[in-house]
Every structure is written in structure tokens, then in C-alpha cells.
Design an enzyme around this catalytic site. Structure first.
Site, PDB file in Angstrom:
ATOM      1  N   CYS A 118       0.840  -1.206   0.000  1.00  0.00           N
ATOM      2  CA  CYS A 118       0.000   0.000   0.000  1.00  0.00           C
ATOM      3  C   CYS A 118       0.872   1.252   0.000  1.00  0.00           C
ATOM      4  O   CYS A 118       1.885   1.318   0.701  1.00  0.00           O
ATOM      5  CB  CYS A 118      -0.872   0.026   1.258  1.00  0.00           C
ATOM      6  N   VAL A 331       2.329   7.443  12.717  1.00  0.00           N
ATOM      7  CA  VAL A 331       3.121   6.285  12.299  1.00  0.00           C
ATOM      8  C   VAL A 331       3.550   6.372  10.835  1.00  0.00           C
ATOM      9  O   VAL A 331       4.730   6.223  10.513  1.00  0.00           O
ATOM     10  CB  VAL A 331       2.350   4.974  12.570  1.00  0.00           C
TER      11      VAL A 331
HETATM   12  N1  EPU Z   1       9.907   2.755   8.386  1.00  0.00           N
HETATM   13  C1  EPU Z   1      11.040   3.327   7.894  1.00  0.00           C
HETATM   14  N2  EPU Z   1      12.083   2.524   7.580  1.00  0.00           N
HETATM   15  C2  EPU Z   1      12.040   1.175   7.741  1.00  0.00           C
HETATM   16  C3  EPU Z   1      10.854   0.584   8.248  1.00  0.00           C
HETATM   17  C4  EPU Z   1       9.816   1.411   8.572  1.00  0.00           C
HETATM   18  O1  EPU Z   1      11.127   4.535   7.743  1.00  0.00           O
HETATM   19  O2  EPU Z   1      13.022   0.498   7.426  1.00  0.00           O
HETATM   20  C5  EPU Z   1       8.773   3.624   8.746  1.00  0.00           C
HETATM   21  C6  EPU Z   1       7.485   3.309   7.981  1.00  0.00           C
HETATM   22  O3  EPU Z   1       7.474   3.924   6.699  1.00  0.00           O
HETATM   23  C7  EPU Z   1       6.437   3.854   8.921  1.00  0.00           C
HETATM   24  C8  EPU Z   1       7.061   3.593  10.299  1.00  0.00           C
HETATM   25  O4  EPU Z   1       8.447   3.369  10.082  1.00  0.00           O
HETATM   26  O5  EPU Z   1       6.279   5.226   8.705  1.00  0.00           O
HETATM   27  C9  EPU Z   1       6.510   2.403  11.042  1.00  0.00           C
HETATM   28  O6  EPU Z   1       6.348   1.354  10.148  1.00  0.00           O
HETATM   29  P1  EPU Z   1       6.456  -0.185  10.493  1.00  0.00           P
HETATM   30  O7  EPU Z   1       7.693  -0.679   9.876  1.00  0.00           O
HETATM   31  O8  EPU Z   1       6.241  -0.409  11.944  1.00  0.00           O
HETATM   32  O9  EPU Z   1       5.204  -0.704   9.695  1.00  0.00           O
HETATM   33  P2  EPU Z   1       5.175  -1.905   8.711  1.00  0.00           P
HETATM   34  O10 EPU Z   1       5.878  -3.037   9.335  1.00  0.00           O
HETATM   35  O11 EPU Z   1       5.558  -1.477   7.355  1.00  0.00           O
HETATM   36  C10 EPU Z   1       3.051  -3.063   9.645  1.00  0.00           C
HETATM   37  C11 EPU Z   1       1.771  -3.514   9.043  1.00  0.00           C
HETATM   38  C12 EPU Z   1       0.895  -2.306   8.766  1.00  0.00           C
HETATM   39  C13 EPU Z   1       0.635  -1.618  10.096  1.00  0.00           C
HETATM   40  C14 EPU Z   1       1.963  -1.235  10.763  1.00  0.00           C
HETATM   41  C15 EPU Z   1       1.774  -0.692  12.161  1.00  0.00           C
HETATM   42  C16 EPU Z   1       2.364  -5.499   7.845  1.00  0.00           C
HETATM   43  C17 EPU Z   1       2.549  -6.175   6.532  1.00  0.00           C
HETATM   44  N3  EPU Z   1       2.036  -4.224   7.802  1.00  0.00           N
HETATM   45  O12 EPU Z   1       3.648  -2.211   8.675  1.00  0.00           O
HETATM   46  O13 EPU Z   1      -0.316  -2.784   8.253  1.00  0.00           O
HETATM   47  O14 EPU Z   1      -0.110  -0.461   9.863  1.00  0.00           O
HETATM   48  O15 EPU Z   1       2.815  -2.385  10.863  1.00  0.00           O
HETATM   49  O16 EPU Z   1       1.325  -1.678  13.014  1.00  0.00           O
HETATM   50  O17 EPU Z   1       2.481  -6.119   8.894  1.00  0.00           O
HETATM   51  C18 EPU Z   1      -2.133  -2.834   6.791  1.00  0.00           C
HETATM   52  O18 EPU Z   1      -2.403  -3.932   7.287  1.00  0.00           O
HETATM   53  O19 EPU Z   1      -2.888  -2.226   5.996  1.00  0.00           O
HETATM   54  C19 EPU Z   1      -0.867  -2.208   7.134  1.00  0.00           C
HETATM   55  C20 EPU Z   1      -0.363  -1.204   6.449  1.00  0.00           C
END
Ligand code: EPU
Length: 441
Positions: A118, A331
Site C-alpha cells: 500500500c 506512524v
Molecule cells: N519505516 C522506515 N524505515 C524502515 C521501516 C519502517 O522509515 O526500514 C517507517 C514506515 O514507513 C512507517 C514507520 O516506520 O512510517 C513504522 O512502520 P512499520 O515498519 O512499523 O510498519 P510496517 O511493518 O511497514 C506493519 C503492518 C501495517 C501496520 C503497521 C503498524 C504489515 C505487513 N504491515 O507495517 O499494516 O499499519 O505495521 O502496526 O504487517 C495494513 O495492514 O494495511 C498495514 C499497512
């Protein structure tokens, strides 16, 4: 391909909803299963588009991943014969970068493209790449091809401290650390309960992973062996969508099975705005409309806070509140794409300037002081919304638009519902059982 919902809204939704398995566990646990030298059986896996895309990716590498029953899958990484993910498969799901773990385990060298998923912000993978490097893995990015190349010359070792926590990066570095040389500590790790479900699964198969406050300690093991099928936790994001539907449609919906502490930040807010919540049993909750909804201010944050995946649903509800509400997104940097769509229905929502003394600390994304961000909105309520033709922009936005369409009188069209179905299982069936009028065309 059928990719739109026709919704005749205005009915109060009533009944029971059995939650599906959590998308954000299913995807990771299936990838983890590729690190076993056996077939792995997983239960409660939702039949959602992201899981089907993931299976396509696994099959494209020569591995096996398929449903053997409605919600049971068999995954086998032993036949994986390619160490390079095709762009076409990799770009469809963000978790494709987690394939570094099984591919390095099998080949010690692999090629993974920049991930898709997304579009809810820049979503860099710097914490993942830095984490890999600090675990003794060489990673380079070739901007001409869009591929990362990773090489593991010895066992992973060292440790990593996340500058800011990341949910999926935490899970990924856990996978990389399992077969490490010595104990690996991942500090300032994310606290999401979906991560704990992955840890439980891995520990049930012989891994030795513990939480120690904000750190995760991984003691190395030689191999993972599954003796019993593992059933994953239910989807709390789905829970919130049906709970919001109950309140927004002035209905009454009982949701099971979800543990109270996993949705507490949400139920606390519901109680505060005057919505009905009743705990029927430890994992069964009734959400119902009681009286006029009061306005609120919510701010998203990692667990145990109000999740970033819930604010979109909440915003629709707040269009019906008696006054002005506020939503602040901490976030992701771009998670308000649904607002323009809600405005098409007559919602009055504006961005406002959020004053934060230390934005670099306050926001979870990599804050750049030279960029302008729009992280806060004001919603004027109560607003009588009308029907419309809507376009889904991302998964959670999709659920939000569906809620709005089910809430308003008249017929609406929600285009792009396959994006929503990346994460919601049997949405049409579940809504129909609750008395909603929805058709997929
Ligand atoms: N971020 C960085 N660099 C990185 C990793 C993350 O800048 O290397 C940033 C992201 O862009 C974001 C923030 O850190 O602004 C936090 O992101 P995080 O990595 O925790 O999120 P994610 O792992 O990419 C997962 C879920 C999301 C959910 C978030 C928060 C999955 C596949 N996705 O995303 O779910 O919103 O954690 O709990 O597990 C959804 O289900 O629609 C979804 C987007």
C-alpha cells in the site's frame, strides 16, 4: 474482474462476526515456514488477496504454498530453486523483502527488489538494510535494476538497535537471527502482538526467542521442526472495522474471538465517545449504538496505543459526532488518502497545522525537516453524508469507504475493492449476514 461493491446503505447492521486470521501474522508466518526443511501446516489463515499474491511469489521461486482446507495452508520451502524474486511478484506485496531470510538461509546470496504494498508514505526499508548489515550480512542496492543483493558469508551475528521501532523489520530480523552464531539482541524492537504470535510459532518449533522489555533476545538453534499445525491469532484490525460498523450504522454487532488487551485502546475510546461496548466473555465483545456519539481526539501510535490502521474507520464515525473531532497520524506519513473520497459524500474534513516540539521523536517515520507533512485532521460533525462513487486508495481506506457507504442512505459504488480484499476475508458474506445490502460487480 469484479472489482467494485454496490452498496445500498442506511440499514443498521446486527448480528455476530467471527473474525478471520490476522493478515499481518499470516504473511510473515508463511514466509517463516519457508525456513523449515519439511512441509509446514498453518491454520486460521485468511483467504485474502495478499495471501494469494504471496503464494504466487513462493511458487514463482519453485516453492509450494497452497490452501488445503478453507483456512489451512501447506507451505514447503524445500523445492525453492531460484534466489531472485521477479519484480512483478515482489512489487505486489510489501513483505516481499522478508524473503531475504529464507533465500539467504537456502542460498547464502539472493536478489530482492524494492518492495511494493500500500502507498501510505515513502515506506523506506532503511531499518531493514541497516539491521541486516549489523547482523553480518552484506547488502547492496543497484538503482539501475531496483534490486538489492544480499550475501551471507558466515552465520548472522552481532545485534541491532532500531533507531525507531518497525513492526515488520522486527519480525524480519528475528527470522534472520534464528540460525545465528551467538545470541543476537534486537533492541528497541516493536511491541505489536502480531510479532508475539510469530515468536510463539517459532518457539513451538524449537526456536529460542524471548522478549526482554523493549529488546528481543534470540538464542541460536540449528533447525526448526514443526510437530503440530499452528493456528494464528485473529485479526484485530478486522475487529475494529466491524465494531465501527455497529456504531456507525446504529447497529449491534458481537465480535469474537479477540483478546481484550489487543483492542483496549479502541474500546476505551468507544466508551469515551458514548458508544456501547459489552464484554460477553473474555474474547467476545458486543458493540452497539447507545446514544449520540461525542467528538474525540485520537492520535495513532504503536502498540499498545491506538493503531494507525484504526484511524481511517474512526474518522467516518466522527463525521457523526456532536462536534469537532481530531485525528493525528504519527506512524505513517501519508495515511489520509481516503479523505478526498469521504468529502465526495459531503464530509467536512480539513487538515490543520500540528505543533510538535520534537517532530523527529514524535513521528515514527523518518522525519525530514525540509519536507511538509499533513499529519492532522479536523472532522466537523454531525454531518449528514450522502451516497456517492468512491475509489479505494489503500487497504484500510477501502474498509473506511465501505463503512461510509453502508452508513449513508442510498446506493454507493466502491471501486477498487480488490485492494480492500487484500486484507478482509469474506467481506461481502459477513456484511450480508449482518443485514447489509452489498454486491460485488
Ligand atoms: N519505516 C522506515 N524505515 C524502515 C521501516 C519502517 O522509515 O526500514 C517507517 C514506515 O514507513 C512507517 C514507520 O516506520 O512510517 C513504522 O512502520 P512499520 O515498519 O512499523 O510498519 P510496517 O511493518 O511497514 C506493519 C503492518 C501495517 C501496520 C503497521 C503498524 C504489515 C505487513 N504491515 O507495517 O499494516 O499499519 O505495521 O502496526 O504487517 C495494513 O495492514 O494495511 C498495514 C499497512
Amino acid at each position: 474482474m469484479e472489482d467494485a461493491y454496490i452498496i445500498k446503505g442506511g440499514r443498521s447492521l446486527k448480528g455476530e462476526v467471527k473474525l478471520s486470521g490476522a493478515k499481518n501474522v499470516a504473511l510473515k508466518i508463511i514466509i517463516a515456514a519457508l525456513m523449515f526443511d519439511q512441509e509446514v501446516i498453518l491454520k486460521n489463515i485468511p483467504r485474502i488477496n495478499d495471501v494469494f499474491e504471496l503464494f504466487n511469489l513462493i511458487v514463482s521461486l519453485g516453492g509450494k504454498g497452497r490452501f488445503i482446507e478453507k483456512n489451512t495452508v501447506a507451505v514447503d520451502g524445500r523445492t525453492i530453486s531460484k534466489n531472485k524474486i521477479d519484480l512483478i511478484f515482489g512489487s505486489k506485496i510489501r513483505v516481499s523483502f522478508m524473503f531475504f531470510a529464507p533465500l539467504l538461509y537456502r542460498f547464502r546470496e539472493c536478489y530482492v527488489p524494492n518492495p511494493g504494498g500500500c502507498r501510505i508514505g515513502a515506506r523506506p526499508i532503511d531499518r531493514i538494510v541497516e539491521g541486516m548489515r549489523s547482523l553480518n550480512i552484506k547488502v547492496d542496492y543497484d538503482s539501475t535494476t531496483g534490486y538489492y543483493r544480499a550475501v551471507m558469508s558466515g552465520e548472522p551475528k552481532g545485534g541491532y538497535r532500531f533507531p525507531k521501532p518497525s513492526h515488520t523489520a522486527t519480525e524480519f530480523l528475528i527470522l534472520l537471527s534464528i540460525f545465528g552464531r551467538d545470541k543476537i539482541i534486537l533492541d528497541n524492537a516493536a511491541l505489536e502482538p502480531e510479532i508475539d504470535d510469530l515468536i510463539n510459532f517459532l518457539n513451538s518449533c524449537g526456536a529460542d526467542i524471548k522478549r526482554d522489555k523493549n529488546a528481543i533476545v534470540v538464542n541460536p538453534v540449528k533447525k526448526l521442526v514443526q510437530t503440530l499445525p499452528y493456528g494464528i491469532m485473529t485479526d484485530r484490525n478486522e475487529a475494529i472495522t466491524y465494531a465501527t460498523l455497529a456504531l456507525a450504522t446504529k447497529g449491534d454487532i458481537t465480535i469474537f474471538s479477540v483478546r481484550e488487551e489487543l483492542i483496549k485502546a479502541f474500546t476505551d475510546k468507544v466508551i469515551k465517545v458514548g458508544g456501547g461496548v459489552k464484554k460477553i466473555s473474555p474474547d467476545r465483545f458486543r458493540f452497539y449504538y447507545k446514544a449520540d456519539i461525542r467528538p474525540s481526539r485520537v492520535e495513532t501510535s504503536p502498540h499498545p496505543g491506538f493503531m494507525t490502521d484504526w484511524q481511517q474507520n474512526w474518522t467516518v464515525l466522527m463525521t457523526q459526532a456532536q462536534g469537532e473531532s481530531m485525528v493525528v497520524e504519527r506512524v505513517f506519513e501519508n495515511r489520509f488518502s481516503y479523505i478526498e473520497e469521504l468529502k465526495k459524500l459531503g464530509a467536512k474534513i480539513e487538515y490543520y497545522d500540528l505543533k510538535v516540539s520534537d517532530p523527529e521523536k514524535y513521528f515514527l517515520f523518518n522525519y525530514d525537516k525540509n519536507k511538509t507533512y499533513r499529519q492532522a485532521i479536523k472532522i466537523s460533525g454531525p454531518q449528514r453524508l450522502h451516497e456517492g462513487v468512491l475509489q479505494v486508495t489503500d487497504l484500510r481506506a477501502g474498509a473506511t469507504l465501505a463503512i461510509a457507504a453502508l452508513m449513508v442512505q442510498g446506493e454507493s459504488v466502491v471501486n477498487g475493492c480488490s485492494i480492500m480484499e487484500r486484507g478482509y476475508e469474506d467481506f461481502v458474506e459477513k456484511i450480508t449476514r449482518l443485514g447489509g445490502d452489498i454486491k460485488k460487480v
